[in-house]
Design an enzyme around this catalytic site. Structure first.
Site, short mmCIF file in Angstrom:
data_model
loop_
_atom_site.label_atom_id
_atom_site.label_comp_id
_atom_site.label_asym_id
_atom_site.label_seq_id
_atom_site.Cartn_x
_atom_site.Cartn_y
_atom_site.Cartn_z
N ARG A 143 -12.83 -36.60 29.71
CA ARG A 143 -12.58 -37.99 29.60
C ARG A 143 -11.50 -38.47 30.75
O ARG A 143 -10.48 -38.90 30.60
CB ARG A 143 -11.58 -38.11 28.28
CG ARG A 143 -12.97 -38.06 27.18
CD ARG A 143 -14.06 -39.36 27.30
NE ARG A 143 -14.59 -39.46 25.80
CZ ARG A 143 -15.76 -39.02 25.54
NH1 ARG A 143 -16.26 -37.90 26.30
NH2 ARG A 143 -16.29 -39.16 24.52
N SER A 176 -13.61 -43.62 20.37
CA SER A 176 -12.60 -42.96 19.97
C SER A 176 -11.27 -43.48 20.51
O SER A 176 -11.21 -43.53 21.60
CB SER A 176 -12.85 -41.40 20.55
OG SER A 176 -13.97 -40.88 20.12
N GLU A 210 -7.02 -41.88 23.86
CA GLU A 210 -7.99 -42.07 24.93
C GLU A 210 -8.13 -43.27 25.45
O GLU A 210 -8.38 -43.42 26.69
CB GLU A 210 -9.13 -41.62 24.30
CG GLU A 210 -10.37 -41.13 25.24
CD GLU A 210 -11.70 -41.73 25.07
OE1 GLU A 210 -11.94 -42.45 26.05
OE2 GLU A 210 -12.32 -41.52 23.93
N1 EPU Z 1 -14.60 -34.81 11.93
C1 EPU Z 1 -13.92 -35.13 10.63
N2 EPU Z 1 -13.89 -36.23 10.26
C2 EPU Z 1 -13.91 -37.39 10.80
C3 EPU Z 1 -14.60 -37.18 12.05
C4 EPU Z 1 -14.67 -35.73 12.81
O1 EPU Z 1 -13.70 -34.06 9.93
O2 EPU Z 1 -13.89 -38.49 10.34
C5 EPU Z 1 -14.75 -33.64 12.55
C6 EPU Z 1 -16.05 -32.77 11.96
O3 EPU Z 1 -15.94 -31.51 11.85
C7 EPU Z 1 -17.32 -33.16 12.92
C8 EPU Z 1 -16.27 -33.02 14.31
O4 EPU Z 1 -15.13 -33.50 13.88
O5 EPU Z 1 -18.15 -32.21 12.84
C9 EPU Z 1 -16.80 -33.73 15.41
O6 EPU Z 1 -17.08 -35.18 15.07
P1 EPU Z 1 -18.09 -36.00 15.91
O7 EPU Z 1 -19.51 -35.21 16.24
O8 EPU Z 1 -18.21 -37.19 15.39
O9 EPU Z 1 -17.35 -36.07 17.32
P2 EPU Z 1 -16.03 -36.28 18.09
O10 EPU Z 1 -15.47 -35.10 18.63
O11 EPU Z 1 -15.11 -36.90 16.77
C10 EPU Z 1 -16.66 -36.88 20.30
C11 EPU Z 1 -16.40 -37.95 21.25
C12 EPU Z 1 -17.18 -39.34 20.85
C13 EPU Z 1 -18.67 -38.87 20.94
C14 EPU Z 1 -18.86 -37.76 19.83
C15 EPU Z 1 -20.31 -37.00 19.75
C16 EPU Z 1 -14.05 -37.80 21.94
C17 EPU Z 1 -12.78 -38.11 22.04
N3 EPU Z 1 -14.93 -38.46 21.31
O12 EPU Z 1 -16.22 -37.13 18.93
O13 EPU Z 1 -17.02 -40.35 21.91
O14 EPU Z 1 -19.44 -40.01 20.65
O15 EPU Z 1 -18.08 -36.61 20.34
O16 EPU Z 1 -20.23 -36.48 21.33
O17 EPU Z 1 -14.32 -36.65 22.65
C18 EPU Z 1 -15.65 -42.15 22.66
O18 EPU Z 1 -15.36 -41.62 23.24
O19 EPU Z 1 -15.35 -43.26 22.39
C19 EPU Z 1 -16.62 -41.51 21.68
C20 EPU Z 1 -17.02 -42.19 20.65
#
Ligand code: EPU
Length: 337
Positions: A162, A237, A333
């Site tokens: 990012r 995010s 972010e």
């Molecule tokens: N999780 C929780 N609770 C929540 C959300 C997430 O426990 O409410 C934990 C779970 O363990 C889950 C893990 O977080 O397995 C990962 O969650 P997720 O796959 O939704 O991904 P993220 O790391 O929360 C990132 C990006 C997203 C992108 C997703 C999928 C960042 C800041 N965010 O989210 O990007 O869509 O991966 O690749 O890196 C964005 O940048 O606006 C965005 C939506």
């Protein structure tokens, strides 16, 4: 070029914050962009793309340049790959759909990300195991001081998680006008190892997925977890996932045995901020007109007429609580304006 005054930006930012632009002009070409930068009487400018990664906490006392430069073209192609140039004002998801309709592969995992093509390199958008930099070749950006167009290679952009040069030393100094991507023709390399994609394809009964199938799977996952900005204001995010040392991570595991973590190097682990925020008790919490999304704690939402300041205060409270509980700093972010 028509300059308007005291324009509400509510429909120009996906958070749906009702801030005012003192002056506002829509830019349809690089020539218009240069003209706008040369206007007398507007010393301050503010560049607005898709408005999908910002939280407006105040009115914009400047000339807002709404970048609307459209156009997609094939630069060159051979049997295996194609170079595509897309202008900054193209909507990102519509551009991805155009690539898929032409069977050009590489961007399918980035389906349904809000925003425009020109903003995508700034934060090196990423989702489901793929980042913009994986298919990025170069971009052209107008240097604001000299009004000259400069080409930035992938190396010059210094992409990170990012992050890019446009968020660092070039911040506020140039305006991205177009981006060139290298995409595959056949055979495509699919990225389906990111857990939820494989699951989703299985649910869809697809054994040999096409790039269009991967896009459909990503769209389904995003729609199930992330609020549609057209219905509920948000900026995706709100925070970045923090990276901690393996020592710190091991200590955290003693107190929180179920803490998830993804190694990013031999010594560092990325912790999902969504998990930290959920553990801190904020997931699904609503405070009047704003709150934390019920399906994904990383996303702050505006249910109607929230003020940017209110959402910022909530973000600060979340940061403070996460720091107190886990001793981890989570950074925003989105750009706080
Ligand atoms: N999780 C929780 N609770 C929540 C959300 C997430 O426990 O409410 C934990 C779970 O363990 C889950 C893990 O977080 O397995 C990962 O969650 P997720 O796959 O939704 O991904 P993220 O790391 O929360 C990132 C990006 C997203 C992108 C997703 C999928 C960042 C800041 N965010 O989210 O990007 O869509 O991966 O690749 O890196 C964005 O940048 O606006 C965005 C939506």
């Amino acid at each position: 070029m028509q300059i308007k005054h005291n324009i509400s930006l509510k429909t120009y930012n996906t958070f749906g914050i009702d801030a005012l632009a003192k002056h506002f002009v829509t830019i349809n070409s690089i020539v218009e962009l240069k003209q706008a930068l040369s206007l007398e009487g507007y010393p301050d400018i503010f560049v607005l793309g898709g408005g999908s990664n910002m939280l407006l906490t105040k009115n914009i006392d400047a000339l807002v340049l709404h970048l609307n430069i459209k156009g997609i073209s094939i630069v060159s192609e051979d049997e295996d790959s194609v170079l595509i140039q897309a202008n900054a004002g193209e909507n990102w998801h519509e551009f991805v759909l155009w690539c898929l309709a032409n069977n050009f592969g590489g961007l399918e995992n980035l389906s349904l990300i809000p925003g425009n093509v020109g903003s995508a390199p700034i934060q090196n958008i990423g989702a489901y195991g793929v980042e913009l930099k994986d298919s990025f070749v170069s971009c052209q950006a107008l240097d604001i001081a000299s009004k000259t167009l400069k080409t930035y290679s992938k190396e010059a952009c210094k992409f990170g998680y990012r992050n890019s040069i446009f968020k660092q030393e070039k911040k506020g100094k140039c305006i991205i006008c177009n981006v060139t991507f290298k995409l595959s023709k056949k055979p495509h390399t699919l990225h389906t190892s990111y857990g939820s994609i494989a699951n989703q394809l299985a649910i869809m009964n697809i054994i040999h997925p096409s790039i269009q199938d991967v896009s459909q799977a990503v769209i389904k996952i995003r729609q199930s977890k992330l609020p549609d900005p057209k219905q509920i204001g948000n900026s995706g995010s709100f925070f970045k996932n923090p990276v901690v040392s393996t020592e710190i991570y091991s200590k955290l595991q003693e107190n929180f045995p179920d803490i998830p973590g993804y190694p990013v190097s031999e010594t560092e682990i990325k912790v999902p901020a969504g998990w930290l925020i959920e553990k801190a008790g904020f997931k699904g919490k609503q405070f009047g007109e704003y709150g934390v999304h019920k399906e994904q704690a990383l996303v702050l939402v505006n249910y109607g007429n929230a003020k940017g300041q209110e959402i910022l205060e909530l973000a600060r409270l979340i940061q403070k609580t996460v720091k107190q509980l886990f001793n981890i700093v989570i950074d925003a972010e989105v750009n706080i304006i």
